[in-house]
Each structure stands twice: as structure tokens, then as C-alpha cells.
Design a protein around this motif. Structure first.
Motif, short mmCIF file in Angstrom:
data_model
loop_
_atom_site.label_atom_id
_atom_site.label_comp_id
_atom_site.label_asym_id
_atom_site.label_seq_id
_atom_site.Cartn_x
_atom_site.Cartn_y
_atom_site.Cartn_z
N PRO A 4 0.83 -1.20 0.00
CA PRO A 4 0.00 0.00 0.00
C PRO A 4 0.86 1.24 0.00
O PRO A 4 2.00 1.23 0.47
CB PRO A 4 -0.78 -0.13 1.31
CG PRO A 4 0.10 -0.95 2.20
CD PRO A 4 0.81 -1.91 1.28
N SER A 5 0.35 2.33 -0.55
CA SER A 5 1.07 3.58 -0.44
C SER A 5 1.08 3.99 1.02
O SER A 5 0.33 3.46 1.84
CB SER A 5 0.37 4.65 -1.29
OG SER A 5 -0.98 4.79 -0.89
N GLN A 6 1.92 4.92 1.38
CA GLN A 6 2.08 5.30 2.78
C GLN A 6 0.74 5.69 3.39
O GLN A 6 0.11 6.66 2.97
CB GLN A 6 3.06 6.46 2.90
CG GLN A 6 3.23 6.95 4.33
CD GLN A 6 4.21 8.09 4.44
OE1 GLN A 6 5.05 8.29 3.56
NE2 GLN A 6 4.13 8.85 5.52
N PRO A 7 0.28 4.94 4.40
CA PRO A 7 -0.97 5.33 5.06
C PRO A 7 -0.75 6.54 5.95
O PRO A 7 0.36 6.76 6.45
CB PRO A 7 -1.32 4.09 5.88
CG PRO A 7 -0.01 3.42 6.13
CD PRO A 7 0.85 3.71 4.95
N ARG A 8 -1.79 7.30 6.16
CA ARG A 8 -1.70 8.45 7.05
C ARG A 8 -2.19 8.11 8.45
O ARG A 8 -1.97 8.87 9.39
CB ARG A 8 -2.51 9.61 6.47
CG ARG A 8 -1.92 10.09 5.14
CD ARG A 8 -2.80 11.11 4.47
NE ARG A 8 -2.91 12.32 5.28
CZ ARG A 8 -3.84 13.25 5.11
NH1 ARG A 8 -4.76 13.10 4.18
NH2 ARG A 8 -3.88 14.32 5.89
N LEU A 9 -2.83 6.94 8.58
CA LEU A 9 -3.28 6.45 9.88
C LEU A 9 -3.17 4.93 9.88
O LEU A 9 -3.64 4.27 8.95
CB LEU A 9 -4.73 6.87 10.14
CG LEU A 9 -5.41 6.27 11.37
CD1 LEU A 9 -4.71 6.69 12.66
CD2 LEU A 9 -6.89 6.65 11.42
N ILE A 10 -2.55 4.39 10.92
CA ILE A 10 -2.46 2.94 11.10
C ILE A 10 -3.09 2.60 12.44
O ILE A 10 -2.70 3.14 13.48
CB ILE A 10 -1.00 2.43 11.07
CG1 ILE A 10 -0.30 2.86 9.77
CG2 ILE A 10 -0.97 0.91 11.20
CD1 ILE A 10 1.17 2.48 9.71
N VAL A 11 -4.09 1.72 12.41
CA VAL A 11 -4.82 1.35 13.62
C VAL A 11 -4.57 -0.13 13.91
O VAL A 11 -4.76 -0.99 13.03
CB VAL A 11 -6.33 1.63 13.46
CG1 VAL A 11 -7.08 1.19 14.71
CG2 VAL A 11 -6.56 3.11 13.17
#
Length: 236
Positions: A4-11
């Protein structure tokens, strides 16, 4: 699958994703069963009941897999005993999966602007206490549990709330497509799907068999694999 492209939020989920809590949860369930003169259950059986919150864990241990038991007062008594016991014994045998801390540090170092949070179906106070004990708290801007909202995972409300809060912190709207949910069971994968987010399924967790029927976007066989999926060099 492509990374995936760089996520802005990882939960992150907690049990089976960041920590192995199965022994303490199993011991606490069996302590509750013994207190109410019920026979103990094997650990693998109890472990298979984990993931949908404390109430459902207790109901399943009482032989009510679908949660339709009618004696709610009895269930409430067993649940209270279980939670009181677990509150004391939640760290007897629980441990961080190897590589969790280093992987969180690598994500933070590579992507300091990417926010991280915890969303678990475990009650919120034990979740926060466990994260504090293992030094995880500084990585997460928020930690929500199964009693933080009127619904639990796989309902997307908790994840969507985190997306809204992260957007407010950054001052820019974060979309579900820019959000990644990391968990070990179908509950987490369905939560991501229901919110429109991406997912990583952890095969090292407590419910890897459920990932076969509800496949995530990516698989991780160790916490270090999170970095591989994300395209982060762990040695950087």
C-alpha cells in the motif's frame, strides 16, 4: 499484492496483534467458571472465543456461542467475576510479540507524520494499562476499547471515529483509503472493509484460521512483516 502507499493512519488491534494475552484470558475464564461450579475449558477452545469482546467471550464459555442466553443476570455475574479476576491477573503471562516494539519504532522513524492508534474489543482500561506496561502508549494518539462506543468491531464506528480524530489532529482530512487496520482475525478485517480502509492480517495471532475465510489485503507472519508490507527498511 502490491504494497500500500504510505498510510496516514495505522490502527492496531491489541490481543493477537501487539500482545499474546491468551494464557491470562484463558486462566481468567477458567477461574470464573470454577467460581460458578462450571468445568474448565481447554486453552485452545477459549482462545477461539476471543475477539468479540469480554461479554461474548463469557457467553461462549458458558456454552452460548451465538449470545442468545436468556439469563442475563447470571451472565452479568460471571462477566463481573471474570473482569475483576482479569484486572488483577492481566499481566501474569501476557507478553509483547517479538518485533512489535522495533516495528513500531521503525514506522515512527520512517513516517513521523503517520498517526497510530489502538482499536480493540477488550475493555478500554485493561487495554490502556497493558499498553502502558509494555511502553506502547507513546506510539499511539488514542486507544479505544470495546466499551468505548455503543458498538464493537466489526462495526466501523470506532475506526471511523479514529479517522475523524486523526484528521482533526493533522488539520487535513484523512480518508478511509489512507487508513490501514492491522489485526489477527476476521473481526479486524471486516472492520476495515466496513470503513473502506485497507488491512493487514496477522497469521501469528489468536485467530489465524479466520483470515482464510475473510482474507485481508496483506498478510504478516511476524510483526516485522508489517514493515515489509509497508515498504519500510527495518535496518534503516
Amino acid at each position: 499484492m502490491a504494497s500500500p502507499s504510505q498510510p496516514r493512519l495505522i490502527v492496531f488491534d491489541l490481543d493477537g496483534t501487539l500482545i499474546d494475552s491468551s494464557v491470562d484470558l484463558c486462566n481468567s475464564i477458567n477461574a470464573a467458571l470454577a467460581h460458578f461450579n462450571k468445568p474448565p475449558l481447554p486453552e485452545p477452545v477459549i482462545a477461539s472465543y476471543i475477539g468479540d469482546g469480554a461479554s461474548m467471550l463469557v457467553r461462549r464459555a458458558l456454552g452460548d456461542p451465538e449470545g442468545d442466553v436468556h439469563d442475563e443476570e447470571y451472565v452479568a455475574e460471571v462477566l463481573t467475576y471474570f473482569l475483576d479476576y482479569y484486572r488483577i491477573h492481566k499481566l501474569d503471562f501476557t507478553y509483547l510479540y517479538p518485533g512489535v516494539l522495533a516495528s513500531l519504532e521503525a514506522i515512527r522513524a520512517a513516517w513521523p507524520a503517520t498517526l497510530m492508534a489502538v482499536l480493540t474489543n477488550k475493555p478500554v482500561n485493561p487495554s490502556r494499562d497493558i499498553c502502558a506496561h509494555f511502553g506502547l502508549t507513546p506510539f499511539f494518539f488514542q486507544n479505544y476499547g470495546g466499551n468505548s462506543f455503543h458498538t464493537k468491531k466489526p462495526d466501523p464506528h470506532g475506526l471511523l471515529t479514529l479517522i475523524a480524530e486523526a484528521s482533526a489532529i493533522t488539520g487535513q482530512t484523512i480518508s478511509p483509503a489512507e487508513t490501514l487496520m492491522v489485526g489477527d482475525s476476521h473481526v479486524d478485517i471486516l472492520t476495515a472493509r466496513n470503513a473502506g480502509a485497507r488491512s493487514i492480517g496477522c497469521t501469528f495471532g489468536l485467530a489465524p484460521q479466520s483470515l482464510a475465510t475473510t482474507p485481508p489485503d496483506h498478510l504478516a507472519h511476524t510483526p516485522t512483516d508489517w514493515l515489509t508490507v509497508l515498504g519500510i527498511d527495518p535496518s534503516a
